[in-house]
Each structure stands twice: as structure tokens, then as C-alpha cells.
Motif scaffolding. Structure first.
Motif, PDB file in Angstrom:
ATOM      1  N   ALA A  34      58.624  11.705  76.005  1.00  0.00           N
ATOM      2  CA  ALA A  34      57.276  11.655  75.446  1.00  0.00           C
ATOM      3  C   ALA A  34      56.322  12.594  76.176  1.00  0.00           C
ATOM      4  CB  ALA A  34      56.737  10.226  75.490  1.00  0.00           C
ATOM      5  N   THR A  37      54.531  14.994  73.958  1.00  0.00           N
ATOM      6  CA  THR A  37      53.602  14.270  73.085  1.00  0.00           C
ATOM      7  C   THR A  37      52.346  13.869  73.842  1.00  0.00           C
ATOM      8  OG1 THR A  37      55.583  13.385  72.015  1.00  0.00           O
ATOM      9  CG2 THR A  37      53.472  12.442  71.360  1.00  0.00           C
ATOM     10  N   MET A  40      50.257  16.824  73.795  1.00  0.00           N
ATOM     11  CA  MET A  40      49.656  16.932  72.461  1.00  0.00           C
ATOM     12  C   MET A  40      48.425  16.048  72.350  1.00  0.00           C
ATOM     13  SD  MET A  40      49.492  14.820  69.549  1.00  0.00           S
ATOM     14  CE  MET A  40      50.963  13.819  69.600  1.00  0.00           C
ATOM     15  N   PHE A  41      48.509  14.840  72.855  1.00  0.00           N
ATOM     16  CA  PHE A  41      47.376  13.918  72.795  1.00  0.00           C
ATOM     17  C   PHE A  41      46.215  14.445  73.641  1.00  0.00           C
ATOM     18  CE2 PHE A  41      45.097   9.914  72.841  1.00  0.00           C
ATOM     19  CZ  PHE A  41      45.445   9.349  71.627  1.00  0.00           C
ATOM     20  N   SER A  97      57.314   8.453  72.115  1.00  0.00           N
ATOM     21  CA  SER A  97      56.733   9.703  71.626  1.00  0.00           C
ATOM     22  C   SER A  97      56.406   9.618  70.143  1.00  0.00           C
ATOM     23  CB  SER A  97      57.687  10.874  71.883  1.00  0.00           C
ATOM     24  OG  SER A  97      58.817  10.813  71.019  1.00  0.00           O
ATOM     25  N   GLU A 101      52.689  10.025  68.571  1.00  0.00           N
ATOM     26  CA  GLU A 101      52.479  10.996  67.495  1.00  0.00           C
ATOM     27  C   GLU A 101      51.894  10.328  66.258  1.00  0.00           C
ATOM     28  OE1 GLU A 101      55.239  13.745  64.563  1.00  0.00           O
ATOM     29  OE2 GLU A 101      55.830  13.551  66.678  1.00  0.00           O
ATOM     30  N   ALA A 209      49.488  17.227  65.361  1.00  0.00           N
ATOM     31  CA  ALA A 209      50.319  16.075  65.703  1.00  0.00           C
ATOM     32  C   ALA A 209      51.776  16.441  65.930  1.00  0.00           C
ATOM     33  CB  ALA A 209      50.201  15.014  64.609  1.00  0.00           C
ATOM     34  N   THR A 210      52.247  17.527  65.324  1.00  0.00           N
ATOM     35  CA  THR A 210      53.654  17.921  65.483  1.00  0.00           C
ATOM     36  C   THR A 210      53.900  18.785  66.723  1.00  0.00           C
ATOM     37  OG1 THR A 210      53.259  19.836  64.038  1.00  0.00           O
ATOM     38  CG2 THR A 210      54.071  17.811  63.003  1.00  0.00           C
ATOM     39  N   GLY A 212      54.021  17.982  69.865  1.00  0.00           N
ATOM     40  CA  GLY A 212      54.943  17.383  70.829  1.00  0.00           C
ATOM     41  C   GLY A 212      56.392  17.650  70.487  1.00  0.00           C
ATOM     42  N   ALA A 213      56.730  17.509  69.213  1.00  0.00           N
ATOM     43  CA  ALA A 213      58.117  17.728  68.792  1.00  0.00           C
ATOM     44  C   ALA A 213      58.546  19.171  68.995  1.00  0.00           C
ATOM     45  CB  ALA A 213      58.278  17.329  67.327  1.00  0.00           C
ATOM     46  N   ALA A 216      58.893  19.703  72.988  1.00  0.00           N
ATOM     47  CA  ALA A 216      59.810  18.860  73.764  1.00  0.00           C
ATOM     48  C   ALA A 216      61.159  19.534  73.992  1.00  0.00           C
ATOM     49  CB  ALA A 216      59.984  17.518  73.062  1.00  0.00           C
TER      50      ALA A 216
END
Length: 285
Positions: A34, A37, A40-41, A97, A101, A209-210, A212-213, A216
């Protein structure tokens, strides 16, 4: 040179994710999937604080560091500590994660949001190429972070304790190290770093929002190339991945960018399975 600068900045972002992986790996011998992610946050919090509320970037960075650090603490308590099998931690942190997300999508939606950079967006001419101020900042930050963490691990009692935990967890317990507490602090520290970095990474990647993916997997590739547990390996691995992706995407097309990165990963691991900066350890019984 513009491609080189862009590739180095992109690799530095991957390296920032890999640094978080490394900190958790050294303390718990597992990975927090995570981590990207959480970054990302932090980027979304930077967008909210700077673009929407108009707050100073440094204040937003501190606030994001606190909030994301608390999220990481909650993740450790809910998705990490109750799990007894270390292999299952990969699944629980991956699940965390997805939850983070999903929360980001509910709050901000699926559209990308621009995050203003506090030094502006006017390109600079360096060595015949154009480079954005945010790209310079990202590279400088990742170098300073690696140097700082390396010195911290060598010169502070907390850093030495974490290194001891990574070498032999049982021996560290016998020497009086509170393994559970240090592992928790290391987990929270990765959240604090990820949150603060939102004000620097967000202007380059946008808050989406994507994010993190997409970060990672590349962060894990950087770690595998550089060597698990090696902070200096993160720098080299990030530069290799970022430059390979930028150059391949420029001359061969975007479809070959990821293929080139994984081809390099396979070649390096075939030559040196432990990564470029990690030596195979042998234990005498």
C-alpha cells in the motif's frame, strides 16, 4: 537531454516508493504494497490544500504527513499486526491499498487533478535540454532522503536497532530491542514520508486514484534491481528504470516501455539474483 531529465525524475518517483518498501522490509522482512497508494493519497491532500484551499505548501506537506502517517498506523494495526503468517501480509497490505484507493475515488472521483508546484512550472534550459523545476526537486529530494536515511541507520540507536532487526530478529529481541514497537514506528515513518512527498510528487504525476497501482509495480522493480534492503541500490535502480522507460517510450513507443524495463530486470537478475547492491549472505551452522 530533455528525455534524460524526464527519465531521471520518473525514476526518482519510483525510487521514493521503493524507499518505503525498503524501510518496511528492513523492519519486518515483508513489503507494504500500500506504500504507493499512501503516496497517492498524499498527492490528493496536496491538491486539496494547495489548489482548493490555497494554503502554503509547507503547511500542506506537514498536514499530509500527519494524516497519511495516521492512515499507515491504522493499516499496521488492522492489516499487519493481527496476521501471523508473514506471507499473508502481502495479501492484507494489497487489500489495504484497494481500500485506500476506493476511499480516494469516493472523495475526489476518478479524474486527475493538477497540483501546483511552489517553484512554478516554467521549464529551465540545462545542457541543451528543458527540465521542469519539479523534476529537479524530485531528484534532489530522493538523493537527500537516501543519504539521510543511510546516515540515520549508521549513527542513531533507532537506526542501528532496525539494522539489527533486519539481520537477526531473534537476536535483537534477546538484546532488549522492542521489535514490535520499532516495526510499528518504521511503518508509520513510511506513511509520514509518503504524505509529505505528495506536495512534490503530485505536481509531476497529478493527483489521480489510479496512481498507486501504476507506481507500486515499478517501485518493486526498482527494489529488485537495486537489491532488497539497499538504499543506494534504490537510487541506481530508479535511474535505470526511469531512463529505460523514457528512452524506450520516446524511440520505440509506449508499448515497448514496460517491456524494456522488465527485460532489463530479467537480465540483471540472471547475472546477479540478489540485485546490484546486495550480497548473498551465508550463515554458518
Amino acid at each position: 537531454m530533455t528525455i534524460i531529465f524526464s527519465g531521471l525524475a520518473l525514476g526518482a518517483i519510483y525510487a521514493l516508493v521503493a524507499i518505503g518498501y525498503n524501510i518496511v522490509f528492513l523492519s519486518q522482512k515483508t513489503f507494504n504494497f500500500a506504500q504507493a497508494t499512501l503516496m497517492m493519497f498524499g498527492a490528493f491532500l496536496a491538491y486539496l490544500g494547495i489548489a482548493v484551499w490555497g494554503l502554503p505548501w509547507w503547511l500542506v506537506g506537514i498536514g499530509a504527513a500527519i494524516i497519511v502517517g495516521l492512515i499507515a498506523a491504522l493499516e499496521e494495526r488492522v492489516a499487519v499486526r493481527p496476521v501471523k503468517d508473514m506471507h499473508n501480509l502481502l495479501v492484507t497490505t494489497l487489500g489495504a491499498s484497494f481500500v485506500i484507493e476506493g476511499v480516494a475515488q469516493l472523495i475526489w472521483g476518478g479524474e486527475p487533478h493538477a497540483v501546483p508546484f511552489f517553484l512554478g512550472n516554467k521549464p529551465l534550459e540545462i545542457a541543451g535540454g528543458a527540465v521542469l523545476p519539479v523534476e529537479i526537486a524530485i531528484v534532489v529530494v530522493v538523493v537527500l532522503l537516501v543519504v539521510g536515511l543511510t546516515q540515520f541507520s549508521k549513527r542513531s540507536m533507532v537506526g542501528i536497532a532496525l539494522l539489527g532487526m533486519s539481520e537477526d530478529r531473534e537476536a535483537a529481541v534477546l538484546r532488549g530491542v522492542n521489535v514490535r514497537r520499532f516495526a510499528f514506528l518504521a511503518f508509520v515513518a513510511t506513511g509520514v514520508i509518503a504524505g509529505f512527498l505528495g506536495v512534490i510528487v503530485g505536481p509531476k504525476t497529478y493527483a489521480v486514484a489510479t496512481l498507486g497501482a501504476s507506481l507500486a509495480l515499478k517501485g518493486f522493480v526498482v527494489l529488485a534491481i537495486g537489491g532488497f534492503g539497499s538504499m543506494w541500490g534504490v537510487l541506481v535502480g530508479g535511474a535505470i528504470v526511469g531512463l529505460a522507460e523514457a528512452i524506450a517510450g520516446r524511440y520505440w513507443g509506449a508499448d515497448f516501455a514496460a517491456l524494456t524495463v522488465f527485460a532489463i530486470l530479467v537480465i540483471i537478475l540472471m547475472i546477479k539474483p540478489t540485485g546490484l547492491f546486495t550480497r548473498r549472505k551465508e550463515r554458518t551452522v
